[in-house]
Write a protein that holds these residues in place. Structure first.
Motif, short mmCIF file in Angstrom:
data_model
loop_
_atom_site.label_atom_id
_atom_site.label_comp_id
_atom_site.label_asym_id
_atom_site.label_seq_id
_atom_site.Cartn_x
_atom_site.Cartn_y
_atom_site.Cartn_z
N ASP A 1 -2.24 -67.06 63.25
CA ASP A 1 -0.92 -67.48 62.79
C ASP A 1 0.18 -66.91 63.69
OD1 ASP A 1 -2.06 -68.88 60.69
OD2 ASP A 1 -1.58 -67.36 59.18
N LEU A 2 0.04 -65.65 64.07
CA LEU A 2 1.02 -65.03 64.96
C LEU A 2 1.02 -65.70 66.34
CD1 LEU A 2 0.40 -61.33 63.92
CD2 LEU A 2 2.63 -62.50 63.80
N GLN A 3 -0.16 -66.01 66.85
CA GLN A 3 -0.24 -66.68 68.16
C GLN A 3 0.38 -68.07 68.11
OE1 GLN A 3 -0.92 -65.37 71.02
NE2 GLN A 3 -1.67 -63.42 70.26
N GLU A 4 0.14 -68.80 67.03
CA GLU A 4 0.74 -70.12 66.89
C GLU A 4 2.27 -70.01 66.82
OE1 GLU A 4 -1.16 -71.91 63.51
OE2 GLU A 4 -3.08 -72.07 64.55
N TRP A 5 2.75 -68.99 66.13
CA TRP A 5 4.18 -68.75 66.04
C TRP A 5 4.77 -68.46 67.42
CZ3 TRP A 5 6.64 -63.69 66.20
CH2 TRP A 5 8.00 -63.73 65.88
N SER B 1 4.87 -39.46 75.72
CA SER B 1 3.80 -38.82 74.96
C SER B 1 3.97 -39.00 73.45
CB SER B 1 3.78 -37.32 75.29
OG SER B 1 5.01 -36.73 74.89
N HIS B 2 4.91 -39.82 73.04
CA HIS B 2 5.14 -40.01 71.61
C HIS B 2 4.12 -40.96 71.00
CE1 HIS B 2 9.04 -38.62 73.10
NE2 HIS B 2 9.10 -38.00 71.95
N LYS B 3 3.73 -40.65 69.80
CA LYS B 3 2.78 -41.51 69.09
C LYS B 3 3.51 -42.76 68.57
CE LYS B 3 -0.56 -41.66 65.48
NZ LYS B 3 -1.32 -41.13 64.45
N LEU B 4 2.86 -43.88 68.69
CA LEU B 4 3.41 -45.15 68.20
C LEU B 4 3.52 -45.09 66.68
CD1 LEU B 4 4.26 -48.07 68.84
CD2 LEU B 4 1.85 -48.71 68.60
N LYS B 5 4.76 -45.26 66.19
CA LYS B 5 5.00 -45.19 64.75
C LYS B 5 5.63 -46.47 64.21
CE LYS B 5 5.75 -40.24 64.88
NZ LYS B 5 6.70 -39.16 64.69
N LYS B 6 6.42 -47.13 65.05
CA LYS B 6 7.19 -48.28 64.56
C LYS B 6 6.90 -49.49 65.45
CE LYS B 6 11.92 -49.39 63.15
NZ LYS B 6 13.30 -48.86 63.12
N LEU B 7 6.43 -50.55 64.81
CA LEU B 7 6.13 -51.80 65.51
C LEU B 7 7.24 -52.81 65.28
CD1 LEU B 7 2.41 -52.40 64.47
CD2 LEU B 7 3.25 -51.41 66.61
N ARG B 8 7.47 -53.60 66.28
CA ARG B 8 8.43 -54.71 66.18
C ARG B 8 7.65 -56.00 66.31
NH1 ARG B 8 13.56 -55.38 70.19
NH2 ARG B 8 14.13 -53.46 69.12
N VAL B 9 7.88 -56.94 65.40
CA VAL B 9 7.33 -58.29 65.52
C VAL B 9 8.44 -59.12 66.16
CG1 VAL B 9 6.42 -60.29 64.30
CG2 VAL B 9 5.85 -57.98 63.50
N GLN B 10 8.15 -59.65 67.34
CA GLN B 10 9.15 -60.39 68.11
C GLN B 10 8.45 -61.42 68.98
OE1 GLN B 10 11.68 -57.89 70.52
NE2 GLN B 10 12.55 -59.61 71.61
N ALA B 11 9.03 -62.61 69.02
CA ALA B 11 8.48 -63.67 69.87
C ALA B 11 9.13 -63.63 71.24
CB ALA B 11 8.71 -65.04 69.22
N ASP B 12 8.33 -63.91 72.25
CA ASP B 12 8.82 -64.05 73.61
C ASP B 12 7.79 -64.88 74.38
OD1 ASP B 12 10.40 -63.84 75.84
OD2 ASP B 12 10.34 -61.65 75.96
N ILE B 13 8.19 -65.39 75.50
CA ILE B 13 7.31 -66.24 76.30
C ILE B 13 6.19 -65.41 76.91
CG2 ILE B 13 7.22 -67.73 78.35
CD1 ILE B 13 10.18 -68.38 77.75
N SER B 14 4.97 -65.90 76.78
CA SER B 14 3.78 -65.29 77.38
C SER B 14 3.59 -63.83 77.00
CB SER B 14 3.83 -65.44 78.90
OG SER B 14 3.84 -66.79 79.26
N ALA B 15 3.88 -63.48 75.76
CA ALA B 15 3.70 -62.11 75.31
C ALA B 15 3.09 -62.11 73.91
CB ALA B 15 5.05 -61.40 75.28
N ASP B 16 2.35 -61.05 73.62
CA ASP B 16 1.85 -60.88 72.27
C ASP B 16 3.04 -60.57 71.35
OD1 ASP B 16 -0.76 -61.42 72.88
OD2 ASP B 16 -1.48 -59.36 72.71
N PRO B 17 2.91 -60.82 70.06
CA PRO B 17 4.05 -60.68 69.15
C PRO B 17 4.35 -59.26 68.68
CG PRO B 17 2.17 -61.51 67.97
CD PRO B 17 1.77 -61.45 69.41
#
Length: 111
Positions: free
Chosen positions: A46-50, A6-22
């Motif tokens: 740009d993120l998708q290309e990365w 039930s926690h509100k999203l506060k911190k995002l991580r930018v990370q590459a992985d196979i077949s996943a959004d960044p």
């Protein structure tokens, strides 16, 4: 957005992985839909290309790295760090944004 129970999203991580959004929840590691965020079309592209370049340093057949794999991974991480700065600027005041680099090649060579 609600994640981690039930926690509100506060911190995002930018990370590459196979077949996943960044974008990921940095707390529970849920992969997030990039279209749920107010990023420009150009930044999303740009993120998708990365993401599509993820793993070019990995020798999948031999569970190792290709020649110059450490350099390729570092270049990928450098680009990811640049893109993370843009995501931070765009989402400033809404989320804390951190970059999580790939370490596969460095781990394989023991660096």
């Amino acid at each position: 957005m609600q994640y981690c129970g039930s926690h509100k999203l506060k911190k995002l991580r930018v990370q590459a992985d196979i077949s996943a959004d960044p974008l990921w929840c940095d707390r529970c590691l849920t992969n997030l839909d990039i279209d749920d965020f107010s990023l420009s079309k150009g930044l999303k592209q740009d993120l998708q290309e990365w993401i599509y370049d993820y793993g070019k340093w990995i020798d999948w057949e031999n569970d190792g790295i290709v020649p110059n794999g450490v350099l390729l991974e570092q270049q990928h991480n450098d680009r990811g760090a640049e893109l993370t700065k843009k995501v931070k600027q765009t989402l400033e005041g809404q989320y804390e944004v951190v970059f999580f680099p790939s370490t596969f090649a460095k781990i394989i060579v023991g660096d």
